[in-house]
Write an enzyme that holds these catalytic residues in place. Structure first.
Site, PDB file in Angstrom:
ATOM      1  CB  THR A 131      11.260  65.682 -46.461  1.00 18.49           C
ATOM      2  OG1 THR A 131      11.618  66.462 -45.319  1.00 18.49           O
ATOM      3  CG2 THR A 131      12.385  65.703 -47.461  1.00 18.49           C
ATOM      4  CG  ASP A 190       9.071  57.905 -43.162  1.00 19.47           C
ATOM      5  OD1 ASP A 190       8.659  59.082 -43.210  1.00 19.47           O
ATOM      6  OD2 ASP A 190       8.723  57.106 -42.278  1.00 19.47           O
ATOM      7  N   GLY A 191      10.770  60.430 -44.001  1.00 22.98           N
ATOM      8  CA  GLY A 191      11.616  61.454 -43.393  1.00 22.98           C
ATOM      9  C   GLY A 191      12.073  61.018 -42.011  1.00 22.98           C
ATOM     10  CE  LYS A 245      10.465  57.181 -39.534  1.00 17.50           C
ATOM     11  NZ  LYS A 245       9.927  58.339 -40.265  1.00 17.50           N
ATOM     12  N   GLY A 246       8.580  60.529 -35.803  1.00 19.44           N
ATOM     13  CA  GLY A 246       7.283  60.572 -35.132  1.00 19.44           C
ATOM     14  C   GLY A 246       6.801  61.923 -34.647  1.00 19.44           C
ATOM     15  CD  GLU A 296       6.335  58.122 -39.839  1.00 15.88           C
ATOM     16  OE1 GLU A 296       5.722  59.160 -40.150  1.00 15.88           O
ATOM     17  OE2 GLU A 296       7.220  58.112 -38.959  1.00 15.88           O
ATOM     18  CE  LYS A 304      14.376  67.187 -40.592  1.00 15.83           C
ATOM     19  NZ  LYS A 304      13.440  66.434 -41.378  1.00 15.83           N
TER      20      LYS A 304
HETATM   21  C1  ABF Z   1       7.953  61.661 -40.690  1.00 13.07           C
HETATM   22  O1  ABF Z   1       8.271  62.935 -41.077  1.00 13.07           O
HETATM   23  C2  ABF Z   1       8.155  61.624 -39.222  1.00 13.07           C
HETATM   24  O2  ABF Z   1       8.530  60.426 -38.667  1.00 13.07           O
HETATM   25  C3  ABF Z   1       9.133  62.696 -38.948  1.00 13.07           C
HETATM   26  O3  ABF Z   1       8.799  63.183 -37.716  1.00 13.07           O
HETATM   27  C4  ABF Z   1       8.799  63.673 -40.016  1.00 13.07           C
HETATM   28  C5  ABF Z   1       9.892  64.552 -40.537  1.00 13.07           C
HETATM   29  O4  ABF Z   1       9.196  65.601 -41.126  1.00 13.07           O
HETATM   30  P1  ABF Z   1       9.786  66.713 -42.012  1.00 13.07           P
HETATM   31  O5  ABF Z   1      10.138  66.088 -43.305  1.00 13.07           O
HETATM   32  O6  ABF Z   1       8.640  67.663 -42.109  1.00 13.07           O
HETATM   33  O7  ABF Z   1      10.955  67.294 -41.288  1.00 13.07           O
HETATM   34  O8  ABF Z   1       8.720  60.783 -41.352  1.00 13.07           O
END
Ligand code: ABF
Length: 231
Positions: A47, A99-100, A112-113, A121, A139
């Site tokens: 994302t 951040d995602g 996350k992670g 992050e 999510k």
């Molecule tokens: C990062 O992006 C990570 O902490 C988390 O695991 C990931 C989410 O990825 P995506 O956007 O591909 O679902 O922030």
């Protein structure tokens, strides 16, 4: 050689971005918030990558001057490829970070992670006056830990000690994260290992309890961080 494609393809989400349309919508929202002069902490994952593509478009068409502080090599290389200038936490404080996340509960606590970059992050989120989490509807969970384990980055020599100490926190299971298609474990950008720890229950104090174990660098559990969810 198209090194950006090689790197992106090697990531968990690289070959095909799941929920791409939904992710694109939230990525577009964050890209529209960028202002000239911003210094932005940039999280990892697909994302965040989609948001960066849009931000790069705006930089080109509107001649914006911004700087990114990347949270991972993957994002650093994407910024380089897209012509997005970069800086670091040693030089600048971010105005804001995006951040995602993998899981977000109704109180905005997060796991996350999945990409293993949770240390950086967390550092960026902690260093930013404001953080936006870009999250497609997949999510959102009613209870943290429903779909994902809590990733814990461990200094390699501390593996046995940390594993034992983590077991005293009553996990359901602990697994050493292995590199895709390889025999060995994943080594993080900081040269460490990752234990994926499954919990039935994630109490408020779990993040601190994990962090207090000697040898734990950081976990992917984010309890009570001030974040705004963009969904
Ligand atoms: C990062 O992006 C990570 O902490 C988390 O695991 C990931 C989410 O990825 P995506 O956007 O591909 O679902 O922030």
């Amino acid at each position: 050689m198209n090194w950006e494609k090689t790197i992106i393809d090697s990531l968990e989400w690289g070959k095909e971005i799941s929920n791409r349309e939904e992710k694109q919508k939230v990525a577009d929202k964050i890209a529209s918030m960028v202002k000239d002069g911003d210094i932005i902490g940039v999280g990892s994952g697909s994302t965040a990558y989609l948001a960066l593509l849009k931000i790069a478009d705006r930089i080109r068409t509107e001649q914006l001057h911004i700087h990114a502080i990347p949270t991972s090599q993957e994002i650093k290389m994407a910024c380089a490829k897209l012509g997005i200038p970069q800086t670091s936490l040693l030089e600048h404080k971010p105005n804001w970070t995006f951040d995602g996340a993998d899981e977000i509960d109704p109180n905005h606590n997060m796991i996350k992670g999945r990409g293993g970059a949770m240390f950086k992050e967390k550092l960026l989120i902690s260093s930013s006056p404001q953080t936006f989490i870009i999250a497609d509807p997949s999510k959102m969970v009613s209870k943290l830990g429903s779909r994902f384990p809590v990733p814990v980055e461990i200094f390699p020599d501390a593996l046995i000690h940390a594993d034992q100490a983590l077991r005293s926190l009553s996990p359901v299971d602990i697994k050493l994260r292995m590199a895709q298609g390889k025999d060995g474990p994943i080594i993080t950008e900081n040269g460490n290992l990752i234990l994926d720890v499954w919990f039935d229950n994630i109490p408020d104090n779990l993040e601190n309890a994990i962090k207090s174990i000697t040898g734990v660098i950081e976990s992917g559990l984010f309890m009570h961080y001030e974040v705004k969810i963009i969904s």
